[in-house]
Design a protein around this motif. Structure first.
Motif, PDB file in Angstrom:
ATOM      1  N   PRO A 217       4.293  -6.269 -12.236  1.00  0.00           N
ATOM      2  CA  PRO A 217       2.974  -5.651 -12.423  1.00  0.00           C
ATOM      3  C   PRO A 217       1.831  -6.504 -11.858  1.00  0.00           C
ATOM      4  O   PRO A 217       1.905  -7.735 -11.843  1.00  0.00           O
ATOM      5  CB  PRO A 217       2.857  -5.526 -13.944  1.00  0.00           C
ATOM      6  CG  PRO A 217       4.271  -5.419 -14.419  1.00  0.00           C
ATOM      7  CD  PRO A 217       5.061  -6.308 -13.502  1.00  0.00           C
ATOM      8  N   THR A 218       0.800  -5.805 -11.406  1.00  0.00           N
ATOM      9  CA  THR A 218      -0.381  -6.458 -10.830  1.00  0.00           C
ATOM     10  C   THR A 218      -1.044  -7.365 -11.854  1.00  0.00           C
ATOM     11  O   THR A 218      -1.287  -6.962 -12.995  1.00  0.00           O
ATOM     12  CB  THR A 218      -1.387  -5.398 -10.360  1.00  0.00           C
ATOM     13  OG1 THR A 218      -0.744  -4.549  -9.400  1.00  0.00           O
ATOM     14  CG2 THR A 218      -2.616  -6.040  -9.745  1.00  0.00           C
ATOM     15  N   LEU A 219      -1.336  -8.585 -11.453  1.00  0.00           N
ATOM     16  CA  LEU A 219      -2.144  -9.466 -12.298  1.00  0.00           C
ATOM     17  C   LEU A 219      -3.612  -9.251 -11.969  1.00  0.00           C
ATOM     18  O   LEU A 219      -3.974  -9.043 -10.798  1.00  0.00           O
ATOM     19  CB  LEU A 219      -1.764 -10.930 -12.079  1.00  0.00           C
ATOM     20  CG  LEU A 219      -1.010 -11.578 -13.250  1.00  0.00           C
ATOM     21  CD1 LEU A 219       0.315 -10.885 -13.462  1.00  0.00           C
ATOM     22  CD2 LEU A 219      -0.827 -13.067 -13.021  1.00  0.00           C
ATOM     23  N   ARG A 220      -4.438  -9.328 -12.996  1.00  0.00           N
ATOM     24  CA  ARG A 220      -5.869  -9.093 -12.822  1.00  0.00           C
ATOM     25  C   ARG A 220      -6.673 -10.293 -13.306  1.00  0.00           C
ATOM     26  O   ARG A 220      -6.237 -11.026 -14.199  1.00  0.00           O
ATOM     27  CB  ARG A 220      -6.286  -7.822 -13.577  1.00  0.00           C
ATOM     28  CG  ARG A 220      -5.605  -6.583 -13.020  1.00  0.00           C
ATOM     29  CD  ARG A 220      -6.006  -5.292 -13.713  1.00  0.00           C
ATOM     30  NE  ARG A 220      -5.283  -4.181 -13.106  1.00  0.00           N
ATOM     31  CZ  ARG A 220      -5.682  -3.541 -12.009  1.00  0.00           C
ATOM     32  NH1 ARG A 220      -6.842  -3.877 -11.451  1.00  0.00           N
ATOM     33  NH2 ARG A 220      -4.958  -2.571 -11.487  1.00  0.00           N
ATOM     34  N   GLU A 221      -7.824 -10.463 -12.692  1.00  0.00           N
ATOM     35  CA  GLU A 221      -8.745 -11.476 -13.173  1.00  0.00           C
ATOM     36  C   GLU A 221      -9.258 -11.056 -14.548  1.00  0.00           C
ATOM     37  O   GLU A 221      -9.077  -9.908 -14.969  1.00  0.00           O
ATOM     38  CB  GLU A 221      -9.893 -11.647 -12.170  1.00  0.00           C
ATOM     39  CG  GLU A 221      -9.410 -12.128 -10.803  1.00  0.00           C
ATOM     40  CD  GLU A 221     -10.538 -12.310  -9.795  1.00  0.00           C
ATOM     41  OE1 GLU A 221     -11.719 -12.213 -10.201  1.00  0.00           O
ATOM     42  OE2 GLU A 221     -10.246 -12.549  -8.606  1.00  0.00           O
ATOM     43  N   SER A 222      -9.901 -11.961 -15.262  1.00  0.00           N
ATOM     44  CA  SER A 222     -10.375 -11.655 -16.613  1.00  0.00           C
ATOM     45  C   SER A 222     -11.314 -10.452 -16.629  1.00  0.00           C
ATOM     46  O   SER A 222     -11.391  -9.715 -17.609  1.00  0.00           O
ATOM     47  CB  SER A 222     -11.072 -12.869 -17.220  1.00  0.00           C
ATOM     48  OG  SER A 222     -12.168 -13.282 -16.413  1.00  0.00           O
TER      49      SER A 222
END
Length: 287
Positions: A176-181
């Motif tokens: 799954p895509t990791l996202r910034e905060s």
């Protein structure tokens, strides 16, 4: 074990052959470098399942169009090596352009329907470049498995198709895509964005979440889903839409109506200033 840096295809093949003779399992994490936490998460996931993780770093000229950002694509190999080592990588393969594509090189790989829409439509030749370089990286690293991020959703389908069609026997894992905060999808190209543009870019996530909410509520009209996502995107007039669509998750076909059990992917791409952004979210029916 310290990180080993390899530059030649023949050396990489010899190392992989020796590791296999020792009974070691190998996972490959192909990248174009300028790594971020999303890449590190792929390496960590691979290291949980396989004895050896080989990360590749190669900014592939074949997948860039003539007016795209090949020359200015960010590069920092020393920083990349530190990230790979900290994440549990054992080898990093960093070939030169001449090593991958010597003067006599003539071969490319073309994938069929799955590569023609979306990114394939707006970036002609892109997936030929992707398929070709990934096939060559697989031939060099000889992995049992390879790890990719969901952010490049269509790319993962193209690679799965190639691996299946060419009987490569490599397990393709999509993380799954990791996202910034803030919620912005992690990308090496985020370095191009100004602080104000990073705020504006959050409209992509908002539009995708709106689409997912509609699907969860039982809406299955593709046009209804797309229209509501476009309403959200319109709140950021600086974002120039290339596509904003809902499609079947396995084929990227776009029926007028989805069935209740269809896996659906929502895909958005466009320009914010000079930076091209892509993002997606997928619905599996279990969310």
């Amino acid at each position: 074990m310290s990180l080993n840096v390899i530059h030649s295809i023949s050396d990489m093949q010899s190392i992989s052959n020796a590791l296999r003779k020792e009974g070691k399992s190998i996972a490959c994490v192909p990248t174009m470098g300028y790594l971020h936490e999303g890449h590190a998460s792929l390496i960590r996931e691979a290291a949980k399942q396989y004895d050896i993780v080989v990360t590749t770093i190669f900014v592939n000229p074949l997948q860039f169009g003539p007016k795209e950002d090949f020359e200015r694509y960010p590069r920092d190999p020393e920083r990349d090596i530190a990230i790979i080592s900290a994440a549990g990588g054992k080898y990093v393969f960093i070939p030169s352009i001449d090593e991958m594509y010597p003067p006599e090189y003539q071969t490319t790989i073309t994938i069929g329907n799955i590569s023609k829409s979306f990114e394939g439509l707006y970036r002609p030749g892109h997936f030929e470049g992707v398929a070709t370089v990934v096939a060559k990286l697989f031939a060099a690293t000889k992995p049992d498995a390879a790890y990719f991020g969901q952010k490049d959703y269509q790319q993962t389908l193209v690679i799965k198709q190639m691996v299946n069609d060419l009987n490569m026997g490599i397990d393709i894992q999509v993380i799954p895509t990791l996202r910034e905060s803030s919620g912005l999808a992690m990308s090496s190209r985020n370095v191009y964005l100004s602080p104000e543009e990073k705020k504006s870019a959050l409209v992509l996530q908002s539009a995708l979440q709106t689409g997912l909410s509609l699907i969860r509520e039982g809406i299955r009209s593709r046009i209804s889903i797309e229209e509501q996502m476009k309403v959200i995107l319109a709140t950021c007039p600086e974002f120039e839409i290339q596509y904003c669509n809902a499609a079947l998750g396995d084929t990227l076909e776009m029926p007028d109506e989805f069935s209740e059990n269809d896996e659906i992917v929502l895909l958005i791409a466009g320009f914010l200033g000079k930076t091209r952004l892509i993002d997606n979210m997928a619905w599996s029916g279990n969310d």
